[in-house]
Design a protein around this motif. Structure first.
Motif, short mmCIF file in Angstrom:
data_model
loop_
_atom_site.label_atom_id
_atom_site.label_comp_id
_atom_site.label_asym_id
_atom_site.label_seq_id
_atom_site.Cartn_x
_atom_site.Cartn_y
_atom_site.Cartn_z
N PRO A 11 0.81 -1.23 0.00
CA PRO A 11 0.00 0.00 0.00
C PRO A 11 0.84 1.28 0.00
N ASN A 99 5.75 -0.74 9.48
CA ASN A 99 7.02 -0.67 10.22
C ASN A 99 8.06 0.18 9.49
N ARG A 239 1.35 -13.64 4.11
CA ARG A 239 1.26 -13.92 5.55
C ARG A 239 0.11 -14.91 5.81
C1 UD1 Z 1 2.34 -5.14 6.55
C2 UD1 Z 1 1.97 -4.03 7.51
C3 UD1 Z 1 0.47 -3.82 7.51
C4 UD1 Z 1 -0.04 -3.61 6.09
C5 UD1 Z 1 0.41 -4.76 5.21
C6 UD1 Z 1 -0.01 -4.53 3.78
C7 UD1 Z 1 3.37 -3.71 9.52
C8 UD1 Z 1 3.44 -3.94 10.98
N1 UD1 Z 1 2.35 -4.32 8.88
O1 UD1 Z 1 1.74 -6.34 7.05
O2 UD1 Z 1 0.15 -2.67 8.26
O3 UD1 Z 1 -1.46 -3.54 6.12
O4 UD1 Z 1 1.84 -4.85 5.25
O5 UD1 Z 1 0.15 -5.70 3.03
O6 UD1 Z 1 4.18 -3.00 8.97
N2 UD1 Z 1 5.74 -11.99 3.31
C9 UD1 Z 1 6.13 -12.64 2.16
N3 UD1 Z 1 6.51 -11.87 1.10
C10 UD1 Z 1 6.50 -10.51 1.12
C11 UD1 Z 1 6.11 -9.87 2.31
C12 UD1 Z 1 5.72 -10.61 3.38
O7 UD1 Z 1 6.15 -13.86 2.08
O8 UD1 Z 1 6.85 -9.87 0.10
C13 UD1 Z 1 5.29 -12.82 4.45
C14 UD1 Z 1 6.40 -13.22 5.38
O9 UD1 Z 1 6.09 -14.48 5.86
C15 UD1 Z 1 6.27 -12.20 6.49
C16 UD1 Z 1 4.78 -11.98 6.55
O10 UD1 Z 1 4.36 -12.07 5.20
O11 UD1 Z 1 6.80 -12.65 7.67
C17 UD1 Z 1 4.37 -10.65 7.11
O12 UD1 Z 1 5.00 -9.57 6.42
P1 UD1 Z 1 5.19 -8.16 7.18
O13 UD1 Z 1 5.76 -7.17 6.24
O14 UD1 Z 1 5.88 -8.35 8.46
O15 UD1 Z 1 3.71 -7.73 7.54
P2 UD1 Z 1 2.37 -7.77 6.69
O16 UD1 Z 1 1.48 -8.78 7.30
O17 UD1 Z 1 2.65 -7.85 5.22
#
Ligand code: UD1
Length: 357
Positions: A11, A99, A239
């Protein structure tokens, strides 16, 4: 003028693209450096968006990837600091509440570089949401607060933030939607997925409160039941996909679990949906602009303007409430709705006006 834009998640790209475009047009001789933190890194969560939005390739890739909140935030700060020392910007622009937003704000403020926060002043008043702390910190330390709804003004005043720092400019995510409207209206994503416009539900779910525990399994069971009444298409966030593997989502007729979509295909499916079920903030806004009924599977929203506009309904963090969607749609009929003030496709130009002055 030297500006650094820090983006990290799907986003963020959508909210920042028009700001970069407007400021590059207004300040062509300035330096406009894009930093991609790498919080989102899968092609379908990152490059596809930058390409479709016409954002130039980032000047700096921090490749922080996934991790706990502390790890992700600390890694971003550690890798951003030398970039800011090299770029020596007059201003750092951060969007949203992820973050990467928190980390970039703290890094810049410690180097005494002014920060501008796009999408300022949203509050859920729920500190269990990771985004709430990120919003509060970004707003506390930013010199320029760009607000997309009037409710934000009172939220910020209540935290002692002076009015001079606030600029009610409108919604830059809607700028992007307006700019892409011709393209996504022509994309025909519903037909490509074997769906009839107006007759299916589009689902997105990714928040930890919903997907990181037992509620996810209950939600999938409710979606399978809904799919017996209307087709359900669910592009699954990585996720959520990871958590589903443990839950054994399984196959259900009418429920289509698909890979994340590019933005044009996603907006095409959104604009043609009969209903949307989500826990996303941005999708509550996009459905409000497009006049599509949205059901939000959360106890609260930092975007109450989407409820007063008449498109968004809070279901609570309660998968059983999904069963009420068909009846709610019947009761609602074709109620007209109007976008909130300044959600008109020109928010980024207003930001450029403020900053160029
Ligand atoms: C993050 C934001 C959330 C936002 C969302 C939009 C924070 C705390 N959260 O959540 O506010 O609404 O993005 O999508 O900043 N992963 C992948 N590939 C990627 C990215 C993530 O596999 O390209 C998986 C990984 O397992 C990772 C998990 O998703 O651990 C979570 O990713 P993370 O960026 O920590 O938070 P989001 O749930 O994506």
């Amino acid at each position: 003028m030297r500006i650094v834009y820090v983006v990290g998640t799907r986003p963020n790209f959508v909210k920042t693209a028009p700001v970069i475009g407007a400021l590059r047009a207004r300040l062509p001789a300035g330096r406009h450096a894009i930093v991609h933190t790498g919080q989102h890194y899968d092609r379908l969560m990152s490059e596809v968006f930058l390409e479709e939005l016409g954002v130039p390739a980032p000047d700096h890739m921090l490749e922080v990837g996934s991790g706990s909140h502390a790890v992700q935030t600390a890694r971003t700060m550690e890798r951003l600091e030398p970039v800011l020392l090299e770029e020596r910007p007059d201003l750092v622009i951060v969007p949203g509440d992820v973050n990467s937003t928190l980390a970039a704000t703290l890094t810049a403020v410690k180097l005494q570089i002014p920060v501008a926060h796009v999408e300022s002043g949203l509050r859920s008043f729920d500190m269990t949401m990771p985004e709430e702390a990120n919003r509060i910190v970004a707003d506390r330390f930013s010199e320029y607060l760009f607000l997309h709804s009037e409710e934000a003004i009172e939220n910020l005043r209540a935290e002692g933030i002076p009015d001079q720092r606030m600029h009610f400019v409108g919604n830059t995510m809607i700028d992007t939607l307006v700019a892409l409207e011709g393209r996504f209206r022509a994309a025909g994503a519903a037909a490509q997925h074997g769906l009839t416009p107006g007759e299916y539900a589009l689902v997105t779910l990714h928040r930890p409160a919903l997907v990181d525990g037992p509620l996810l399994g209950e939600t999938v069971a409710q979606l399978a039941a809904l799919a017996a009444q209307m087709p359900v298409v669910f592009p699954v966030h990585p996720r959520t996909r990871k958590m589903m593997e443990g839950e054994g989502a399984g196959e259900h007729p009418g429920l289509s679990l698909i890979e994340p979509l590019g933005y044009l295909d996603f907006l095409s499916l959104l604009a043609d949906a009969g209903a949307v079920l989500t826990d996303s903030g941005g999708i509550q806004e996009e459905t409000t602009y497009l006049g599509i009924p949205c059901f939000t599977l959360r106890d609260n929203t930092e975007r109450p303007v989407t409820i007063s506009a008449g498109t968004n309904t809070l279901l609570g963090l309660d998968p059983a409430a999904i069963a009420g969607i068909p009846a709610a749609l019947d009761a609602r009929g074709n109620a007209p709705s109007e976008p909130p003030p300044l959600w008109d496709g020109h928010a980024a130009e207003r930001i450029a006006d403020v900053l160029a002055d």
